[in-house]
Design an enzyme around this catalytic site. Structure first.
Site, PDB file in Angstrom:
ATOM      1  N   GLU A 282       0.812  -1.215   0.000  1.00 59.51           N
ATOM      2  CA  GLU A 282       0.000   0.000   0.000  1.00 59.51           C
ATOM      3  C   GLU A 282       0.845   1.265   0.000  1.00 59.51           C
ATOM      4  O   GLU A 282       0.954   1.970   0.995  1.00 59.51           O
ATOM      5  CB  GLU A 282      -0.984   0.007   1.161  1.00 59.51           C
ATOM      6  CG  GLU A 282      -0.508  -0.623   2.413  1.00 59.51           C
ATOM      7  CD  GLU A 282      -1.549  -0.583   3.521  1.00 59.51           C
ATOM      8  OE1 GLU A 282      -1.353   0.159   4.482  1.00 59.51           O
ATOM      9  OE2 GLU A 282      -2.564  -1.294   3.409  1.00 59.51           O
ATOM     10  N   PRO A 283       1.445   1.544  -1.149  1.00 61.77           N
ATOM     11  CA  PRO A 283       2.244   2.762  -1.256  1.00 61.77           C
ATOM     12  C   PRO A 283       1.360   3.997  -1.355  1.00 61.77           C
ATOM     13  O   PRO A 283       0.276   3.954  -1.934  1.00 61.77           O
ATOM     14  CB  PRO A 283       3.008   2.556  -2.573  1.00 61.77           C
ATOM     15  CG  PRO A 283       2.111   1.694  -3.386  1.00 61.77           C
ATOM     16  CD  PRO A 283       1.384   0.804  -2.422  1.00 61.77           C
ATOM     17  N   GLY A 284       1.815   5.066  -0.777  1.00 60.89           N
ATOM     18  CA  GLY A 284       1.148   6.355  -0.959  1.00 60.89           C
ATOM     19  C   GLY A 284       2.099   7.259  -1.736  1.00 60.89           C
ATOM     20  O   GLY A 284       1.984   7.498  -2.935  1.00 60.89           O
ATOM     21  N   TYR A 324       8.184  18.147   9.797  1.00 61.27           N
ATOM     22  CA  TYR A 324       9.156  17.055   9.914  1.00 61.27           C
ATOM     23  C   TYR A 324      10.582  17.511   9.607  1.00 61.27           C
ATOM     24  O   TYR A 324      11.468  16.675   9.491  1.00 61.27           O
ATOM     25  CB  TYR A 324       8.824  15.932   8.915  1.00 61.27           C
ATOM     26  CG  TYR A 324       7.410  15.445   8.926  1.00 61.27           C
ATOM     27  CD1 TYR A 324       6.883  14.779  10.023  1.00 61.27           C
ATOM     28  CD2 TYR A 324       6.591  15.629   7.807  1.00 61.27           C
ATOM     29  CE1 TYR A 324       5.584  14.311  10.006  1.00 61.27           C
ATOM     30  CE2 TYR A 324       5.291  15.157   7.788  1.00 61.27           C
ATOM     31  CZ  TYR A 324       4.794  14.500   8.894  1.00 61.27           C
ATOM     32  OH  TYR A 324       3.506  14.036   8.868  1.00 61.27           O
ATOM     33  N   CYS A 351       2.643  33.784   9.783  1.00 67.93           N
ATOM     34  CA  CYS A 351       3.215  34.580  10.858  1.00 67.93           C
ATOM     35  C   CYS A 351       3.764  33.693  11.974  1.00 67.93           C
ATOM     36  O   CYS A 351       3.228  33.658  13.083  1.00 67.93           O
ATOM     37  CB  CYS A 351       2.117  35.516  11.373  1.00 67.93           C
ATOM     38  SG  CYS A 351       2.787  36.826  12.364  1.00 67.93           S
ATOM     39  N   GLU A 352       4.765  32.904  11.625  1.00 70.48           N
ATOM     40  CA  GLU A 352       5.464  32.072  12.607  1.00 70.48           C
ATOM     41  C   GLU A 352       6.906  31.902  12.145  1.00 70.48           C
ATOM     42  O   GLU A 352       7.165  31.740  10.948  1.00 70.48           O
ATOM     43  CB  GLU A 352       4.823  30.672  12.703  1.00 70.48           C
ATOM     44  CG  GLU A 352       3.487  30.669  13.388  1.00 70.48           C
ATOM     45  CD  GLU A 352       3.171  29.345  14.084  1.00 70.48           C
ATOM     46  OE1 GLU A 352       4.099  28.645  14.522  1.00 70.48           O
ATOM     47  OE2 GLU A 352       1.974  29.045  14.182  1.00 70.48           O
ATOM     48  N   TYR A 380       1.200  14.172   0.642  1.00 63.90           N
ATOM     49  CA  TYR A 380       1.089  14.889   1.912  1.00 63.90           C
ATOM     50  C   TYR A 380       1.353  16.392   1.727  1.00 63.90           C
ATOM     51  O   TYR A 380       1.884  17.046   2.614  1.00 63.90           O
ATOM     52  CB  TYR A 380       2.042  14.276   2.965  1.00 63.90           C
ATOM     53  CG  TYR A 380       1.910  12.776   3.039  1.00 63.90           C
ATOM     54  CD1 TYR A 380       0.774  12.198   3.588  1.00 63.90           C
ATOM     55  CD2 TYR A 380       2.882  11.933   2.497  1.00 63.90           C
ATOM     56  CE1 TYR A 380       0.616  10.820   3.614  1.00 63.90           C
ATOM     57  CE2 TYR A 380       2.734  10.551   2.522  1.00 63.90           C
ATOM     58  CZ  TYR A 380       1.598  10.005   3.072  1.00 63.90           C
ATOM     59  OH  TYR A 380       1.439   8.643   3.096  1.00 63.90           O
TER      60      TYR A 380
END
Ligand code: LLP
Length: 427
Positions: A282-284, A324, A351-352, A380
């Site tokens: 089940e590759p994404g 990540y 604004c971070e 993703y």
């Protein structure tokens, strides 16, 4: 370099036969651009690598990576199946033409209502706990309902701690030692337990952990086969095949990978005297990751204590670098052959302070108005995007034979706020 980069005669980035500069001029930025052919190529390369060595083989696309309708339709046409992790993903899969038997639902911590919904849709349920088994039995008549269990193979790997899904720290799956009991209970309750699933993590380019996972999953399956007398219709080795993100990373030799893993699988079938279950993978990311880029425009160049290249998207659009610390290669789409002359930080518009697409990145000389392409944004990317800072989600363009199709429109302020209500006393 194994990154998926094509350059046209104008020294512009080519995406599926279309010019990235023309796409940005026509549709604006930021914009995700998806290359249809690349998804088809990725699927076929993956499918044929495994099916050559083991014809009873199916690919279940982990659609959490990208649920764009067009992406789902392309994979549906190719004959792919779906790994879904929420009722929403089951719903969209059905809508995109996948029949229930082509959907495996691998939820965790799901409610009774969600379990019932998924079974009613005809999907095969892959249970994450004995609790879920018992709760499913309360919701549906188990007669003839096919289920499987996700087991913890006690092997974990991944590009980041958050993306390791096997081993003692993992919340997923049932323990190896409770597997026999789980399958026996499922049978006693009247279900048809026909599958086993494991998953070790995501973004893995090293073949070794997969081999370990195949061995340990097959040892669990073999024991369940022998002690609980289960004839498995399928065994599913969950996702994680990585793609190169940095210029130094090498693409996985998928044929060798397939051959080695299939050999191990067959050896274990023999060892435990099992018949020939279908092998699922089940590759994404592998199917869709390198098929999209995110085009962003440089709107400010600032020399502060460091040199900041400011662009018109942020971590609300592509979260992976912030979440990540992921590396995404970035190219200047309107001048692809310029030499790298400087080291810069590439910052977004949120604004971070953590809103950076890259730190200390070597880049050609760039100016305001130049177009950057953030590569490998197909997995993703959009699915993890948000409206943080009340920013609008980006449109998506599908390129097919050099022709562009708007497959997701840009949001408007109305879309942002239309689910809110002002109570009378505040009006
Ligand atoms: N199957 C299951 C049950 C999964 O949980 C996942 C991913 C996959 C398959 C597909 O894994 P892939 O082939 O894409 O590596 N947001 C993170 C990735 C999280 C993956 C979670 N599970 C990222 O951006 O790297």
């Amino acid at each position: 370099m194994d990154l998926n980069i094509k350059i046209n005669d104008n020294d512009h980035l080519d995406i599926g036969g279309a010019d990235a500069v023309e796409i940005a001029d026509k549709y604006g930025t930021p914009v995700y651009v998806i290359d249809e052919d690349r998804i088809r190529e990725n699927y076929n390369r993956f499918y044929s690598a495994f099916s050559r060595y083991y014809p009873k083989f199916k690919v279940f696309y982990a659609c959490k990576a990208n649920t764009n309708f067009a992406v789902m339709k392309i994979l549906e046409q190719e004959g792919c199946c779906i790994d879904a992790v929420s009722p929403g993903e089951v719903y969209i899969s059905k809508k995109m033409g996948f029949s229930g038997d082509r959907i495996l639902f691998t939820g965790n911590n799901v409610t009774n209502d969600e379990l019932k919904f998924v079974v009613d849709q005809g999907a095969v349920v892959n249970l994450d706990s004995i609790s879920a088994l018992n709760r499913l039995a309360e919701e549906v008549n188990p007669d003839g309902i096919k289920i499987s269990f996700r087991v913890n193979p006690m092997v974990g790997a991944g590009h980041h701690d958050h993306c390791i899904t096997g081993g003692v720290m993992s919340k997923f799956g049932i323990m190896d030692v409770e597997a026999v009991e789980a399958y026996e209970l499922a049978k006693d309750l009247g279900f048809e337990p026909i599958g086993m699933h494991s998953h070790i993590g995501s973004g893995i380019l090293d073949p070794e952990p997969f081999k370990l996972a195949i061995e340990s999953t097959m040892d669990i399956a073999g024991k369940v086969h022998q002690d609980a007398k289960i004839d498995f219709e399928f065994i599913d080795f969950g996702g994680g095949v990585g793609i190169p993100y940095t210029p130094d990373e090498k693409v996985l030799d998928i044929n060798k990978f397939a051959q080695e893993n299939v050999n191990l699988f067959k050896e274990k079938l023999k060892e435990y005297d099992m018949s020939q279950p279908t092998m699922y993978l089940e590759p994404g990311r592998y199917l869709v990751g390198d098929a999209s880029v995110l085009l962003v425009r440089i709107n400010s160049v600032k020399q502060s204590y460091r040199k900041f290249i400011g662009v018109d998207a942020g971590f609300n659009t592509l979260l992976r670098p912030t979440m990540y610390d992921s590396y995404h290669h970035i190219v200047v789409a309107n001048k692809m052959n310029e030499p790298e002359t400087q080291t810069v930080d590439i910052a977004g518009n949120i604004c971070e302070s953590g809103d950076l697409f890259a730190r200390d990145r070597k880049m050609p000389n760039v100016e305001e108005g130049d177009l950057l392409a953030i590569l490998n944004a197909g997995a993703y990317g959009f699915t993890m995007s948000s409206n943080y800072n009340s920013r609008l989600k980006t449109p998506e363009i599908l390129v097919h034979n050099g022709k562009c199709h708007v497959v997701r429109e840009k949001e408007t302020f109305e879309d942002l706020f239309n689910k809110q209500h002002i109570p009378e006393h505040l009006q």
